[in-house]
Design an enzyme around this catalytic site. Structure first.
Site, PDB file in Angstrom:
ATOM      1  N   ASN A   8       1.035  -1.106   0.022  1.00 50.62           N
ATOM      2  CA  ASN A   8      -0.112  -0.015   0.002  1.00 50.62           C
ATOM      3  C   ASN A   8       0.845   1.284   0.128  1.00 50.62           C
ATOM      4  O   ASN A   8       1.718   1.590   0.945  1.00 50.62           O
ATOM      5  CB  ASN A   8      -1.017  -0.121   1.266  1.00 50.62           C
ATOM      6  CG  ASN A   8      -1.809   1.087   1.063  1.00 50.62           C
ATOM      7  OD1 ASN A   8      -1.479   2.441   1.061  1.00 50.62           O
ATOM      8  ND2 ASN A   8      -3.086   1.149   1.589  1.00 50.62           N
ATOM      9  N   ASP A  10      -0.220   4.344  -0.152  1.00 45.29           N
ATOM     10  CA  ASP A  10      -0.757   5.617   0.180  1.00 45.29           C
ATOM     11  C   ASP A  10       0.158   6.823   0.721  1.00 45.29           C
ATOM     12  O   ASP A  10       0.018   7.925   0.494  1.00 45.29           O
ATOM     13  CB  ASP A  10      -1.932   5.414   1.224  1.00 45.29           C
ATOM     14  CG  ASP A  10      -3.009   4.594   0.632  1.00 45.29           C
ATOM     15  OD1 ASP A  10      -3.171   4.681  -0.495  1.00 45.29           O
ATOM     16  OD2 ASP A  10      -3.930   4.319   1.438  1.00 45.29           O
ATOM     17  N   HIS A  11       0.923   6.224   1.449  1.00 42.94           N
ATOM     18  CA  HIS A  11       1.969   7.206   2.291  1.00 42.94           C
ATOM     19  C   HIS A  11       2.980   8.294   1.528  1.00 42.94           C
ATOM     20  O   HIS A  11       3.484   9.209   2.128  1.00 42.94           O
ATOM     21  CB  HIS A  11       2.377   6.811   3.793  1.00 42.94           C
ATOM     22  CG  HIS A  11       1.014   6.534   4.816  1.00 42.94           C
ATOM     23  ND1 HIS A  11       0.000   7.184   4.647  1.00 42.94           N
ATOM     24  CD2 HIS A  11       1.027   5.717   5.947  1.00 42.94           C
ATOM     25  CE1 HIS A  11      -0.497   6.929   5.700  1.00 42.94           C
ATOM     26  NE2 HIS A  11      -0.033   6.173   6.440  1.00 42.94           N
ATOM     27  N   HIS A  44      -5.610   3.560  -1.658  1.00 43.35           N
ATOM     28  CA  HIS A  44      -7.017   3.870  -1.038  1.00 43.35           C
ATOM     29  C   HIS A  44      -7.433   5.277  -1.771  1.00 43.35           C
ATOM     30  O   HIS A  44      -6.777   6.171  -1.405  1.00 43.35           O
ATOM     31  CB  HIS A  44      -7.070   3.775   0.421  1.00 43.35           C
ATOM     32  CG  HIS A  44      -8.253   3.968   1.152  1.00 43.35           C
ATOM     33  ND1 HIS A  44      -8.270   3.999   2.390  1.00 43.35           N
ATOM     34  CD2 HIS A  44      -9.541   4.257   0.673  1.00 43.35           C
ATOM     35  CE1 HIS A  44      -9.653   4.106   2.576  1.00 43.35           C
ATOM     36  NE2 HIS A  44     -10.261   4.437   1.602  1.00 43.35           N
ATOM     37  N   ARG A  46      -9.332   7.745  -0.906  1.00 41.06           N
ATOM     38  CA  ARG A  46     -10.325   8.473   0.021  1.00 41.06           C
ATOM     39  C   ARG A  46     -11.356   9.311  -0.347  1.00 41.06           C
ATOM     40  O   ARG A  46     -10.944  10.077  -1.333  1.00 41.06           O
ATOM     41  CB  ARG A  46      -9.744   8.714   1.146  1.00 41.06           C
ATOM     42  CG  ARG A  46      -8.845   7.418   1.880  1.00 41.06           C
ATOM     43  CD  ARG A  46      -8.258   8.098   3.321  1.00 41.06           C
ATOM     44  NE  ARG A  46      -9.372   8.530   4.163  1.00 41.06           N
ATOM     45  CZ  ARG A  46      -9.738   7.424   5.339  1.00 41.06           C
ATOM     46  NH1 ARG A  46      -9.061   6.392   5.438  1.00 41.06           N
ATOM     47  NH2 ARG A  46     -10.754   7.791   6.105  1.00 41.06           N
ATOM     48  N   ARG A  50      -7.055  12.551   0.911  1.00 42.15           N
ATOM     49  CA  ARG A  50      -6.087  13.235   1.500  1.00 42.15           C
ATOM     50  C   ARG A  50      -4.689  12.733   0.811  1.00 42.15           C
ATOM     51  O   ARG A  50      -3.713  13.189   1.405  1.00 42.15           O
ATOM     52  CB  ARG A  50      -6.283  12.656   3.066  1.00 42.15           C
ATOM     53  CG  ARG A  50      -6.174  11.435   3.490  1.00 42.15           C
ATOM     54  CD  ARG A  50      -6.374  11.172   4.766  1.00 42.15           C
ATOM     55  NE  ARG A  50      -7.730  11.421   5.265  1.00 42.15           N
ATOM     56  CZ  ARG A  50      -7.997  10.784   6.463  1.00 42.15           C
ATOM     57  NH1 ARG A  50      -7.344   9.834   7.199  1.00 42.15           N
ATOM     58  NH2 ARG A  50      -9.279  11.251   6.916  1.00 42.15           N
ATOM     59  N   GLU A  71      -8.422   0.282  -3.031  1.00 42.31           N
ATOM     60  CA  GLU A  71      -9.220   0.202  -1.616  1.00 42.31           C
ATOM     61  C   GLU A  71     -10.305   1.158  -1.692  1.00 42.31           C
ATOM     62  O   GLU A  71     -10.127   2.421  -2.207  1.00 42.31           O
ATOM     63  CB  GLU A  71      -8.617   0.545  -0.460  1.00 42.31           C
ATOM     64  CG  GLU A  71      -7.625  -0.603   0.001  1.00 42.31           C
ATOM     65  CD  GLU A  71      -6.751  -0.269   1.139  1.00 42.31           C
ATOM     66  OE1 GLU A  71      -7.031   0.907   1.829  1.00 42.31           O
ATOM     67  OE2 GLU A  71      -5.910  -1.088   1.357  1.00 42.31           O
ATOM     68  N   THR A 102      -8.394   3.565   8.324  1.00 42.42           N
ATOM     69  CA  THR A 102      -9.714   2.682   8.500  1.00 42.42           C
ATOM     70  C   THR A 102      -9.619   2.103   9.846  1.00 42.42           C
ATOM     71  O   THR A 102      -8.659   1.672  10.443  1.00 42.42           O
ATOM     72  CB  THR A 102      -9.453   1.657   7.328  1.00 42.42           C
ATOM     73  OG1 THR A 102      -9.074   2.146   6.141  1.00 42.42           O
ATOM     74  CG2 THR A 102     -10.694   0.990   7.153  1.00 42.42           C
ATOM     75  N   GLU A 152     -10.664  -9.586   3.188  1.00 44.79           N
ATOM     76  CA  GLU A 152      -9.580  -9.260   3.876  1.00 44.79           C
ATOM     77  C   GLU A 152     -10.027  -8.983   5.247  1.00 44.79           C
ATOM     78  O   GLU A 152     -10.540  -8.450   5.813  1.00 44.79           O
ATOM     79  CB  GLU A 152      -8.964  -7.972   3.400  1.00 44.79           C
ATOM     80  CG  GLU A 152      -7.765  -7.716   3.952  1.00 44.79           C
ATOM     81  CD  GLU A 152      -7.084  -6.176   3.196  1.00 44.79           C
ATOM     82  OE1 GLU A 152      -7.293  -5.894   2.059  1.00 44.79           O
ATOM     83  OE2 GLU A 152      -6.413  -5.700   3.993  1.00 44.79           O
ATOM     84  N   HIS A 192      -3.768  -4.543   7.726  1.00 43.21           N
ATOM     85  CA  HIS A 192      -3.927  -3.416   8.632  1.00 43.21           C
ATOM     86  C   HIS A 192      -2.824  -3.501  10.007  1.00 43.21           C
ATOM     87  O   HIS A 192      -3.067  -4.715  10.880  1.00 43.21           O
ATOM     88  CB  HIS A 192      -5.351  -3.295   8.923  1.00 43.21           C
ATOM     89  CG  HIS A 192      -5.659  -1.741   9.167  1.00 43.21           C
ATOM     90  ND1 HIS A 192      -5.151  -1.138  10.388  1.00 43.21           N
ATOM     91  CD2 HIS A 192      -6.176  -0.845   8.502  1.00 43.21           C
ATOM     92  CE1 HIS A 192      -5.355   0.330  10.165  1.00 43.21           C
ATOM     93  NE2 HIS A 192      -5.922   0.280   9.045  1.00 43.21           N
TER      94      HIS A 192
HETATM   95  N1  PXP Z   1      -5.861  -3.040   4.214  1.00 47.68           N
HETATM   96  C1  PXP Z   1      -6.719  -2.257   4.317  1.00 47.68           C
HETATM   97  C2  PXP Z   1      -8.092  -2.553   3.909  1.00 47.68           C
HETATM   98  C3  PXP Z   1      -6.614  -1.018   4.538  1.00 47.68           C
HETATM   99  O1  PXP Z   1      -7.418   0.174   4.746  1.00 47.68           O
HETATM  100  C4  PXP Z   1      -5.039  -0.568   4.905  1.00 47.68           C
HETATM  101  C5  PXP Z   1      -5.066   0.810   5.278  1.00 47.68           C
HETATM  102  O2  PXP Z   1      -5.077   1.693   3.981  1.00 47.68           O
HETATM  103  C6  PXP Z   1      -4.145  -1.652   4.976  1.00 47.68           C
HETATM  104  C7  PXP Z   1      -4.388  -2.728   4.527  1.00 47.68           C
HETATM  105  C8  PXP Z   1      -2.894  -1.372   5.435  1.00 47.68           C
HETATM  106  O3  PXP Z   1      -2.620  -0.932   6.551  1.00 47.68           O
HETATM  107  P1  PXP Z   1      -1.286  -0.215   6.990  1.00 47.68           P
HETATM  108  O4  PXP Z   1      -1.032   0.908   6.442  1.00 47.68           O
HETATM  109  O5  PXP Z   1      -1.514  -0.506   8.631  1.00 47.68           O
HETATM  110  O6  PXP Z   1      -0.134  -1.337   6.820  1.00 47.68           O
END
Ligand code: PXP
Length: 238
Positions: A8, A10-11, A44, A46, A50, A71, A102, A152, A192
């Site tokens: 992921n 996103d960051h 994701h 959103r 963001r 996501e 989330t 998931e 997560h």
């Molecule tokens: N799975 C889902 C469904 C999520 O919403 C997220 C966070 O966006 C992740 C996995 C990844 O979580 P983390 O960033 O804590 O590894």
């Protein structure tokens, strides 16, 4: 074939949005992650944009060679975007604007009709659908009733468990959830809050095919890459 890793990213976009500039570009991040072995790229989109934005998802769909997992919430605007972009996989998550990330799994039982409708439309467009849920029997059965292909399992409570006994109890719930989902014909994913320190017991879960990990990998990347980044800037000052 082992467990697939969905990275992921996103960051990387969170850092970009801190300055609303063009770096770091999540599209570059996806390519680097793939070259390093990521099996799936997860983002994701959103509702408040963001971090990841519409441009990112469009470009990632064009550039990512491995499956792209989007996501997304059940919000109609986001559903329409997903139907247009057609990621390989969509993971439906709950979304609240004020949350930092989330919180908790999707309430498939409580929103059965809406979930079923969105799953049907996504699948009709050729998108594989996974539902992000807590490892509760009623949610897993509802995911099956909604015609999802995968679930998931939310590993957040496992990740934040305060002691070994609580962590083991959460792991056991995940184990039972994975067994039930598999027996119903659902593919089992998890994610997560997973980190370099807590991931190993998770890979012992039965029938697990995908893990989705973001925050910990991007955090590690920042520190692992800092030495080189400082050296490159110093070299320019010579
Ligand atoms: N799975 C889902 C469904 C999520 O919403 C997220 C966070 O966006 C992740 C996995 C990844 O979580 P983390 O960033 O804590 O590894």
């Amino acid at each position: 074939m082992g467990i697939k890793l969905g990275v992921n990213i996103d960051h990387t976009a969170t850092v970009r949005q801190a300055r609303k500039t063009d770096e770091p570009d999540p599209v570059w991040a996806a390519a680097i992650a793939e070259l390093a072995g990521a099996d799936i790229i997860t983002v994701h989109l959103r509702e408040d944009r963001r971090h990841i934005n519409d441009r990112d998802v469009h470009l990632l769909k064009e550039t990512v060679a491995s499956p792209l997992n989007l996501e997304m919430s059940l919000n109609e605007e986001i559903v329409k975007i997903a139907l247009k972009i057609k990621p390989d996989e969509a993971t439906i998550v709950p979304e609240r604007r004020q949350e930092v990330t989330t919180e908790g799994g999707l309430n498939v039982v409580g929103e059965a009709a809406r979930v079923k409708d969105v799953v049907a439309r996504l699948r009709e467009a050729g998108i594989r659908v996974s539902l992000f849920i807590d490892a509760e029997e009623k949610q897993i059965r509802a995911a099956k009733d909604a015609d999802a292909e995968a679930i998931e399992l939310h590993t957040g409570k496992y990740a934040t468990a305060k002691n070994e006994a609580k962590r083991e109890a959460e792991l056991e719930k995940l184990r039972q959830g994975a067994e039930l989902a598999h027996s119903l014909g659902l593919e089992v994913h998890a994610g997560h809050g997973l980190t370099y320190r807590n991931v190993q017991p998770i890979i012992t879960l039965p029938h697990l095919t995908e893990l989705h990990i973001g925050h910990s990998i991007i955090s590690r990347a920042v520190l692992a890459g800092l030495d080189q980044a400082v050296r490159e800037m110093k070299a320019l000052l010579k």
